[in-house]
Design an enzyme around this catalytic site. Structure first.
Site, PDB file in Angstrom:
ATOM      1  N   GLU A   1       1.116  -0.512  16.501  1.00  0.00           N
ATOM      2  CA  GLU A   1       0.250   0.619  16.154  1.00  0.00           C
ATOM      3  C   GLU A   1      -0.631   1.000  17.338  1.00  0.00           C
ATOM      4  OE1 GLU A   1      -3.553   1.785  13.388  1.00  0.00           O
ATOM      5  OE2 GLU A   1      -2.185   0.262  12.593  1.00  0.00           O
TER       6      GLU A   1
ATOM      7  N   HIS B   1       4.171   1.935  11.797  1.00  0.00           N
ATOM      8  CA  HIS B   1       3.102   1.724  12.778  1.00  0.00           C
ATOM      9  C   HIS B   1       2.932   2.904  13.723  1.00  0.00           C
ATOM     10  CE1 HIS B   1       5.190  -2.070  11.710  1.00  0.00           C
ATOM     11  NE2 HIS B   1       3.953  -2.431  11.412  1.00  0.00           N
TER      12      HIS B   1
ATOM     13  N   HIS C   1      -0.032  -4.828  19.679  1.00  0.00           N
ATOM     14  CA  HIS C   1       0.396  -4.419  18.340  1.00  0.00           C
ATOM     15  C   HIS C   1       1.056  -3.046  18.438  1.00  0.00           C
ATOM     16  CE1 HIS C   1       0.209  -3.160  14.127  1.00  0.00           C
ATOM     17  NE2 HIS C   1       0.105  -4.446  13.833  1.00  0.00           N
TER      18      HIS C   1
ATOM     19  N   CYS D   1      -8.016   1.795   7.108  1.00  0.00           N
ATOM     20  CA  CYS D   1      -7.468   2.487   5.940  1.00  0.00           C
ATOM     21  C   CYS D   1      -8.008   1.908   4.634  1.00  0.00           C
ATOM     22  CB  CYS D   1      -5.943   2.455   5.964  1.00  0.00           C
ATOM     23  SG  CYS D   1      -5.207   0.953   5.317  1.00  0.00           S
TER      24      CYS D   1
ATOM     25  N   CYS E   1       2.770   5.799   8.885  1.00  0.00           N
ATOM     26  CA  CYS E   1       1.794   5.952   7.809  1.00  0.00           C
ATOM     27  C   CYS E   1       0.923   7.173   8.083  1.00  0.00           C
ATOM     28  CB  CYS E   1       0.929   4.701   7.716  1.00  0.00           C
ATOM     29  SG  CYS E   1      -0.418   4.867   6.531  1.00  0.00           S
TER      30      CYS E   1
ATOM     31  N   SER F   1       1.979  -9.748  10.788  1.00  0.00           N
ATOM     32  CA  SER F   1       1.267  -8.716  10.033  1.00  0.00           C
ATOM     33  C   SER F   1      -0.222  -8.776  10.355  1.00  0.00           C
ATOM     34  CB  SER F   1       1.485  -8.912   8.530  1.00  0.00           C
ATOM     35  OG  SER F   1       0.572  -8.145   7.779  1.00  0.00           O
ATOM     36  N   SER F   2      -0.729  -7.725  10.974  1.00  0.00           N
ATOM     37  CA  SER F   2      -2.145  -7.695  11.354  1.00  0.00           C
ATOM     38  C   SER F   2      -3.051  -7.805  10.142  1.00  0.00           C
ATOM     39  CB  SER F   2      -2.448  -6.402  12.124  1.00  0.00           C
ATOM     40  OG  SER F   2      -3.827  -6.278  12.390  1.00  0.00           O
ATOM     41  N   ASN F   3      -2.795  -6.998   9.116  1.00  0.00           N
ATOM     42  CA  ASN F   3      -3.714  -6.996   7.970  1.00  0.00           C
ATOM     43  C   ASN F   3      -3.666  -8.320   7.213  1.00  0.00           C
ATOM     44  OD1 ASN F   3      -2.191  -6.499   5.150  1.00  0.00           O
ATOM     45  ND2 ASN F   3      -1.053  -5.448   6.758  1.00  0.00           N
TER      46      ASN F   3
ATOM     47  N   CYS G   1       0.853  -1.184   0.000  1.00  0.00           N
ATOM     48  CA  CYS G   1       0.000   0.000   0.000  1.00  0.00           C
ATOM     49  C   CYS G   1       0.891   1.237   0.000  1.00  0.00           C
ATOM     50  CB  CYS G   1      -0.901   0.005   1.232  1.00  0.00           C
ATOM     51  SG  CYS G   1       0.014   0.108   2.795  1.00  0.00           S
TER      52      CYS G   1
END
Length: 315
Positions: A126, A74, A124, A198, A96, A226-228, A12
């Site tokens: 973030e 993050h 996490h 996002c 980001c 990786s969370s996503n 992304c």
């Protein structure tokens, strides 16, 4: 066996920017460049940058004086920023911009004297950075909830002065249910004008649903932290499609494809396309054919680089 590819998938704009910040810092200033936490959650990317001279640390006390430090995509807490400033460290911020948007929301709620609820996953980075934007010295507080059960058990000081934000990489479906639970329990709660999840997370989740609907098995290229990427695997599984999270072709097991006609492949937002290509090559070596992309949403978002790196790179 036929291969189908999710669209969009992979990098992304925020990940592109974060990796480019590290690369340009290495080019302009030379190694070593220190990076607080993995700049993005992908083993291949981190190892490549490490080989080029990036040094990844978890805390600033692992960083010597008079070096360049990069904050990961993050984001970091205000305490980390203050520590870096107090030591006079030269910092480039790869947070980001969509995470920064959430940080700004939390800081505003804190200034306004409103308590804040963050929907996210404990531990996490973030989440740690976002919670660290709230200044509790004025008597307010920030709370973390992960699901409806947490909402039911949550005790706040003033339900009339309350707002919520979310981690940017959550499942849209799960988050929607938690938000509904918050609004039911705390009718006066405020929130962002637009969902904090996002655009890239939304697009990749929409794409993996289409993929899972059309395929017999789904492969998600991405690292376990990786969370996503984990959310993509979970979404496919909820549609009763077997799904596997893999770092790359080396993780494939041939038995996964016994009796399979259609293999779907997607990639988390921090996974480079080269890893997807490696998976395709291995599957084709086992007899799979094609690699057709499904119709999807076009992404043309870019985020600007820090000014100093942008100017220096043009010299």
């Amino acid at each position: 066996m036929q291969i189908k590819l999710a669209n969009p998938r992979g990098f992304c704009a925020g990940v592109d920017r974060a990796i480019e910040i590290v690369n340009r810092a290495l080019e302009v200033f030379g190694p070593p460049i220190y990076v607080r936490h993995e700049v993005v959650h992908n083993k291949f990317v981190v190892e490549d940058l490490r080989n080029r001279g990036a040094i990844f640390v978890e805390e600033l006390d692992q960083v010597p004086d008079d070096v360049i430090v990069i904050f990961s995509a993050h984001g970091v807490s205000q305490a980390v920023r203050s520590e870096a400033a107090g030591r006079g460290l030269k910092v480039f911020d790869a947070t980001c911009p969509l995470v920064t948007k959430v940080h700004i929301e939390v800081a505003r709620y804190s200034r306004d004297g409103r308590e804040c609820i963050l929907i996210g996953h404990a531990g996490h980075p973030e989440v740690e950075g976002t919670m660290g934007q709230y200044d509790a010295s004025n008597g307010g507080a920030i709370y973390l909830v992960e699901d409806e059960k947490d909402v039911a058990e949550l005790q706040v000081r003033n339900p009339e002065r309350l707002a919520f934000v979310t981690q940017t990489t959550l499942s849209m479906d799960d988050t929607s249910r938690v938000i509904d639970a918050l609004r039911t329990r705390f009718p006066a709660i405020g929130g962002p004008r637009k969902d904090d999840i996002c655009y890239a997370t939304q697009n990749r989740q929409d794409a993996v649903k289409q993929l899972a609907d059309e395929c017999d098995v789904v492969l998600v290229v991405g690292s376990p932290n990786s969370s996503n990427s984990n959310r993509l695997r979970e979404l496919a599984e909820r549609m009763a499609t077997p799904a596997y999270l893999i770092d790359g072709a080396e993780d494939l097991q041939r038995s996964w494809f016994d009796g399979v006609e259609r293999i779907g492949i997607t990639a988390g937002a921090s996974a480079p396309e080269v890893l997807v290509r490696g998976v395709i090559q291995q599957l084709q070596a086992w007899g799979a054919t094609g690699a057709d992309e499904l119709a999807g949403r076009e992404e043309n978002i870019t985020f600007s680089m820090p000014k100093e790196l942008r100017v220096r790179s043009l010299l």
